[in-house]
Design an enzyme around this catalytic site. Structure first.
Site, PDB file in Angstrom:
ATOM      1  N   ALA A 191      -8.030   1.277  33.948  1.00 54.35           N
ATOM      2  CA  ALA A 191      -8.853   0.102  34.586  1.00 54.35           C
ATOM      3  C   ALA A 191      -8.060  -0.098  35.748  1.00 54.35           C
ATOM      4  O   ALA A 191      -8.632  -0.338  37.181  1.00 54.35           O
ATOM      5  CB  ALA A 191      -9.731  -1.018  33.651  1.00 54.35           C
ATOM      6  N   TYR A 192      -6.467  -0.732  35.351  1.00 59.30           N
ATOM      7  CA  TYR A 192      -6.216  -1.180  36.665  1.00 59.30           C
ATOM      8  C   TYR A 192      -6.090   0.053  37.889  1.00 59.30           C
ATOM      9  O   TYR A 192      -5.997  -0.276  39.121  1.00 59.30           O
ATOM     10  CB  TYR A 192      -4.498  -1.777  35.812  1.00 59.30           C
ATOM     11  CG  TYR A 192      -3.741  -2.126  36.852  1.00 59.30           C
ATOM     12  CD1 TYR A 192      -3.543  -3.249  37.061  1.00 59.30           C
ATOM     13  CD2 TYR A 192      -2.614  -1.500  36.992  1.00 59.30           C
ATOM     14  CE1 TYR A 192      -2.652  -3.814  38.260  1.00 59.30           C
ATOM     15  CE2 TYR A 192      -1.842  -1.390  38.030  1.00 59.30           C
ATOM     16  CZ  TYR A 192      -1.531  -3.391  38.775  1.00 59.30           C
ATOM     17  OH  TYR A 192      -0.659  -2.991  39.673  1.00 59.30           O
ATOM     18  N   GLY A 193      -5.413   1.483  36.933  1.00 61.71           N
ATOM     19  CA  GLY A 193      -5.329   2.428  38.448  1.00 61.71           C
ATOM     20  C   GLY A 193      -6.542   2.808  38.898  1.00 61.71           C
ATOM     21  O   GLY A 193      -6.478   2.751  40.123  1.00 61.71           O
ATOM     22  N   LYS A 196      -7.218   0.271  41.651  1.00 63.09           N
ATOM     23  CA  LYS A 196      -5.740   0.547  42.768  1.00 63.09           C
ATOM     24  C   LYS A 196      -6.386   1.408  43.453  1.00 63.09           C
ATOM     25  O   LYS A 196      -5.964   1.777  44.792  1.00 63.09           O
ATOM     26  CB  LYS A 196      -4.864   0.243  42.364  1.00 63.09           C
ATOM     27  CG  LYS A 196      -4.673  -1.325  41.783  1.00 63.09           C
ATOM     28  CD  LYS A 196      -4.545  -2.301  43.081  1.00 63.09           C
ATOM     29  CE  LYS A 196      -3.520  -2.796  42.220  1.00 63.09           C
ATOM     30  NZ  LYS A 196      -3.474  -4.445  43.013  1.00 63.09           N
TER      31      LYS A 196
END
Ligand SMILES: NC(=O)c1ccc[n+]([C@@H]2O[C@H](COP(=O)([O-])OP(=O)(O)OC[C@H]3O[C@@H](n4cnc5c(N)ncnc54)[C@H](OP(=O)(O)O)[C@@H]3O)[C@@H](O)[C@H]2O)c1
Length: 287
Positions: A191-193, A196
């Protein structure tokens, strides 16, 4: 001289005169980088400024001559960094701001204009991590939180910043902190990737939209950087830092100041023809 050059000079006339001589020398924060007055006369807004990359950036921007407003949620951290900057002769203040709260983001940017009368440059750096692990094990609440803070947050900030820059400095620059993780698959931080990578897209769209107004928008994509976020990931998944170092040609993590240097350059007039880019600051990890 081109039209853009003429606009630049008109804009520069609006900058209060502060000589490079009045730039505070490097503080005793463990860095000895010579200062060159890169951001003299600028007012800078920095999110995620209480620690890590944001704190290193706030310190550096002040050393380079900017007046800085630091934003994040944890007031005692903001206060400590602000006091450190002031003790070194810089100009700084802080504001509590939650990137997941639209009213709080708007109020923080408004506070910058209220305090310093203008906004020239903004570093949208604040972000949250996620519990590491495969995407099917991530809760919906965690997914939503990552998107709210790491994607919607910078969008809210950019929206408020563009309005403030337009109304005051009339030209400016914005840098968003992306991640090297935006450029690859992330089995541990999906989810972070994703957030971003979406931020890279938002950055490009903003650059195209606001370029005609001489507002440049870029992103930096840090690689492994020694901060609380990385240490937390390493605690939850032991060996992470070592594995990342092994994938990094320079063979080591970055000090937060090394990331701050790239942001400072992108926010300064020395990068006046750079917009819409995602600059990797990753020790060669994605080369
Ligand atoms: N460290 C790395 O290896 C690495 C690599 C690639 C990209 N990055 C990116 O670099 C940026 C800075 O991270 P860092 O490594 O310096 O991590 P950090 O030390 O954990 O700092 C994160 C900052 O963001 C703030 N923040 C978190 N949630 C927030 C919220 N809801 N509202 C406002 N502020 C919030 C934190 O303050 P509060 O918790 O007090 O709000 C803190 O000041 C982030 O965008 C991160 O994704 C880091």
């Amino acid at each position: 001289m081109s039209g853009a050059g003429a606009r630049r000079l008109i804009g520069m006339n609006d900058i209060p005169t502060v000589s490079a001589d009045s730039v505070p020398a490097a503080s005793g924060s463990g860095t000895a980088t010579p200062v060159s007055g890169l951001l003299v006369g600028k007012v800078a807004f920095v999110t995620g400024a209480g620690r890590g990359i944001g704190a290193a950036s706030a310190r550096l921007f002040a050393r380079e001559g900017a007046r800085v407003l630091l934003a994040a949620r944890t007031e005692h951290q903001l206060k400590a960094v602000t006091e450190e900057i002031r003790a070194a002769g810089g100009t700084a203040d802080h504001v509590v701001c939650d990137l997941a709260d639209p009213a709080s983001v708007q109020a923080a940017v408004d506070r910058c204009v209220e305090l310093y009368g203008r906004l020239d440059v903004a570093f949208n750096n604040g972000a949250t991590g996620q519990p590491p692990g495969p995407m099917d094990q991530l809760s919906e609440a965690d997914f939503d939180h990552v998107c709210a803070v790491n994607l919607k947050g910078p969008w809210l900030a950019m929206t408020a910043e563009i309005t403030a820059i337009r109304a005051t400095a009339r030209r400016g620059a914005i840098v968003n902190t992306s991640s090297v993780g935006s450029l690859m698959g992330n089995p541990e931080l999906p989810a972070y990737g994703a957030a971003k990578r979406a931020l890279n897209s938002l950055t490009a769209s903003a650059a195209v939209t606001y370029g005609p107004e001489d507002i440049r928008v870029n992103a930096i994509a840090p690689g492994t950087t020694l901060t609380e976020m990385l240490r937390e990931w390493d605690e939850k998944s032991p060996g992470t830092i070592e594995q990342l170092n092994a994938q990094t040609p320079l063979g080591r993590p970055a000090d937060p100041e090394e990331i701050a240097q790239a942001a400072a350059w992108l926010l300064s007039d020395r990068s006046s023809y750079v917009t819409g880019t995602v600059l990797r600051v990753d020790g060669g990890m994605r080369a």
